[in-house]
Design a protein around this motif. Structure first.
Motif, PDB file in Angstrom:
ATOM      1  N   GLY A 152      26.151 -12.973  37.579  1.00  0.00           N
ATOM      2  CA  GLY A 152      26.082 -11.956  38.630  1.00  0.00           C
ATOM      3  C   GLY A 152      26.493 -12.529  39.975  1.00  0.00           C
ATOM      4  O   GLY A 152      27.246 -11.909  40.727  1.00  0.00           O
TER       5      GLY A 152
ATOM      6  N   ILE B  53      32.002  -7.248  32.428  1.00  0.00           N
ATOM      7  CA  ILE B  53      30.903  -6.680  33.214  1.00  0.00           C
ATOM      8  C   ILE B  53      31.552  -6.058  34.432  1.00  0.00           C
ATOM      9  O   ILE B  53      32.038  -6.759  35.311  1.00  0.00           O
ATOM     10  CB  ILE B  53      29.910  -7.773  33.657  1.00  0.00           C
ATOM     11  CG1 ILE B  53      29.316  -8.514  32.463  1.00  0.00           C
ATOM     12  CG2 ILE B  53      28.827  -7.176  34.530  1.00  0.00           C
ATOM     13  CD1 ILE B  53      28.140  -7.866  31.797  1.00  0.00           C
TER      14      ILE B  53
ATOM     15  N   LEU C  44      22.878  -7.894  38.322  1.00  0.00           N
ATOM     16  CA  LEU C  44      23.116  -8.146  36.903  1.00  0.00           C
ATOM     17  C   LEU C  44      21.801  -8.466  36.183  1.00  0.00           C
ATOM     18  O   LEU C  44      21.577  -8.018  35.053  1.00  0.00           O
ATOM     19  CB  LEU C  44      24.116  -9.291  36.717  1.00  0.00           C
ATOM     20  CG  LEU C  44      24.617  -9.459  35.275  1.00  0.00           C
ATOM     21  CD1 LEU C  44      25.239  -8.176  34.773  1.00  0.00           C
ATOM     22  CD2 LEU C  44      25.602 -10.603  35.164  1.00  0.00           C
TER      23      LEU C  44
ATOM     24  N   THR D 295      25.880  -1.618  34.067  1.00  0.00           N
ATOM     25  CA  THR D 295      26.430  -1.926  35.396  1.00  0.00           C
ATOM     26  C   THR D 295      27.514  -0.920  35.780  1.00  0.00           C
ATOM     27  O   THR D 295      27.587  -0.487  36.918  1.00  0.00           O
ATOM     28  CB  THR D 295      27.014  -3.352  35.461  1.00  0.00           C
ATOM     29  OG1 THR D 295      27.994  -3.501  34.438  1.00  0.00           O
ATOM     30  CG2 THR D 295      25.941  -4.398  35.304  1.00  0.00           C
TER      31      THR D 295
END
Lengths: 257, 325
Positions: free
Chosen positions: B59, B247, B281, B303
């Motif tokens: 993240g 992500i 995250l 996300t």
């Protein structure tokens, strides 16, 4: 010669020569106005001196060759104000002016007393002290132009290059900015300003350089460099004249017959 | 703000260590971290600690990369996928999954992903040239991104059997499930090196506020900065993507979440953006474990689901500001 000396400076964009063997020397303490029609090579001249356009010939400032030198030390000695100001982020006025101190280190991760003094002086000089915290994106065009000028002043460079610093300013601000540039030059620096307004060039500059098709057509005190012969040949216009503060100020009339 | 974000990261990390099919109270988590051989120690030490550490570091990498890239291209809409490295990493990993006989947890995957990211950055500079302006670089990145996206679809299309296709599809959704300390050891150094490279250009992001030309006149080597940032992206985001799969949106959203509080300075925002990315995250990855579902919901799905409405809200606000002006 302690000022700015150009010797046969040439710039070629692609295959097109935009600046051809320009040689000139201006002593410290001089405000040099660069005039000429659109496309004459004025901006190319400034960009070459600022190290932003590849050029041939030599370029020295205060006796030192500044063409090849490391970009860091050149950035401390030459400050460049482009024609249009661009702000990608809504920085505060003080932070924007602080950017002018970047060549001296990173003032944001530890401003020295010298950085703070230079920034305060620049803000004061342009009457921006009261604006210090305002985001630059909320300012009027004239205020932004002053912020950009404060940014180049904060660098405290020996040579200040300004590309049309009076464009987009009202007459009061135009006079104020040129008065300021003349003052800055008088402190022993060299200021080179590209100007489109011949009247302003004639009134404020110590020296005027006239560019035409990439060549230096004339250079000297305003009265000499902006003679009827030169202006007629370069701009293709007839001029009238007014006298302001003892200086001969050209006023364009129309196509020369 | 930075301190508050750091505290939030610690709290979320604690929550992430507690949450899961077996809910562990704080005391047992601490005892598990300290060591021992009880069930709690195994759950915390072998499963949740690596997962939490990966969520935090990945993240943070994505948040930092987003802020760095936005600084470099002077545009708040830039995100790490712009230069094509993440999609190249995904493509390389998909190939390994489809034809290499590797499982989603094998170590061949992150290695292939990072190799893919590097190939894409090499291609980027080969196509755009080392001194290319930002527009050319972005266009080349866009083209590479689209190309690797299509290539990944082709791999899915040609997958030798439906199970491989399913595995790729699930892997592409992005997840931190069952990642181990080995993944952390493998990707961690690359992410750290990437972060160092991205953060080293802080001065350049600042100078670039005034445009590339003024930045150069202030002594910034803009071409070199671009190269360093692209390298940092390939290392950091390439490593991140190759461990988790795609992500989305953390890189785009994290800088926006903190910009209002930290101010617009593109250098001062780097650390808060990294912390916001880490918090985001970790929160998303904890959330997926709390949702009761037979198949665990993939972190990358959450996300993006949070990211897209935020993006739309941002567009609405920009529109309103423009209408008022």
């Amino acid at each position: 010669m302690s000022g700015l000396v150009l010797d046969r400076l040439s710039v070629t964009l692609g295959r097109r020569p935009v600046l051809r063997e320009v040689s000139l020397a201006v002593p410290a303490g001089t405000l040099l106005a660069v005039v000429g029609p659109n496309g004459a090579g004025k901006t190319s001249l400034l960009r070459a001196v600022a190290g932003l356009a590849p050029c041939t010939g030599t370029l020295s400032l205060g006796g030192d060759d500044v063409k090849g030198g490391p970009s860091g030390s050149r950035a401390r000695r030459i400050a460049y104000l482009p024609q249009r100001s661009e702000f990608a982020w809504a920085l505060g006025v003080r932070d924007a002016v602080m950017l002018g101190r970047l060549p001296h280190g990173d003032p944001f991760s530890g401003a020295t007393a010298e950085d703070r003094r230079a920034v305060d002086a620049a803000l004061d000089r342009l009457g921006l002290a009261g604006f210090a915290a305002r985001p630059v994106t909320e300012l009027s065009g004239g205020e932004r132009a002053r912020v950009m000028l404060a940014r180049v002043l904060a660098t405290e460079a020996q040579l200040l290059l300004a590309d049309e610093p009076t464009a987009a300013l009202d007459p009061a601000h135009q006079l104020a900015v040129l008065g300021l540039l003349r003052q800055v030059a008088a402190e022993g620096r060299v200021v080179v300003a590209v100007l489109h307004d011949l009247a302003l060039a004639a009134r404020f500059a110590d020296q005027v350089a006239v560019l035409h098709e990439g060549r230096l057509t004339a250079i000297g005190p305003p009265d000499a460099a902006l003679s009827d012969g030169v202006l007629g040949a370069v701009f293709g216009l007839a001029f009238a004249h007014a006298t302001v503060d003892g200086r001969r100020v050209p006023i364009p009339l129309g196509p020369r017959r | 703000m930075t301190a508050a974000l750091a505290l939030l990261c610690i709290l979320l990390a604690g929550l992430s260590l507690m949450a899961g099919p077996v809910w562990l109270p704080p005391g047992e988590v601490l005892a598990g971290i300290a060591g021992g051989d009880g069930t709690a120690a195994i759950i915390v030490g072998d499963i949740r600690l690596p997962r939490t550490a990966l969520a935090l570091s990945i993240g943070a990498t994505l948040g930092l990369a987003g802020a760095a890239l936005q600084g470099l291209v002077r545009n708040p809409l830039a995100e790490p996928t712009l230069f094509g490295a993440p999609s190249a990493a995904a493509f390389a990993s998909a190939i390994v999954l489809a034809f290499g006989g590797a499982s989603a947890l094998s170590l061949a995957l992150p290695l292939a992903g990072m190799a893919g990211a590097f190939v894409s950055v090499a291609l980027l500079f080969l196509v755009a040239g080392q001194r290319a302006g930002i527009t050319v670089l972005l266009l080349a990145g866009l083209a590479l991104n689209a190309f690797f996206g299509a290539a990944t679809a082709l791999v899915l299309n040609l997958a030798p059997n439906p199970f491989a296709a399913l595995e790729i599809a699930f892997w592409l959704l992005g997840s931190l499930e069952d990642r181990s300390v080995v993944h952390l050891a493998l990707a961690g150094p690359f992410m750290a090196l990437g972060a160092v490279l991205l953060a080293s250009q802080a001065r350049a992001y600042r100078a670039l506020t005034l445009g590339e030309e003024v930045a150069a006149s202030l002594g910034t080597d803009v071409a070199r900065s671009r190269l360093v940032v692209a390298g940092g992206l390939a290392l950091g985001v390439g490593a991140a993507v190759s461990v988790t799969g795609a992500i989305g949106f953390v890189g785009l959203v994290a800088p926006h979440l903190v910009r209002r509080a930290v101010g617009s300075d593109p250098a001062r925002i780097l650390l808060p953006a990294a912390l916001a990315g880490a918090a985001l995250l970790t929160a998303a990855d904890t959330l997926v474990r709390l949702v009761p579902a037979t198949t665990e919901i993939k972190t990358g799905v959450v996300t993006a689901l949070v990211g897209v409405p935020f993006f739309l809200w941002r567009i609405l606000r920009t529109r309103r500001a423009e209408e008022e002006a």
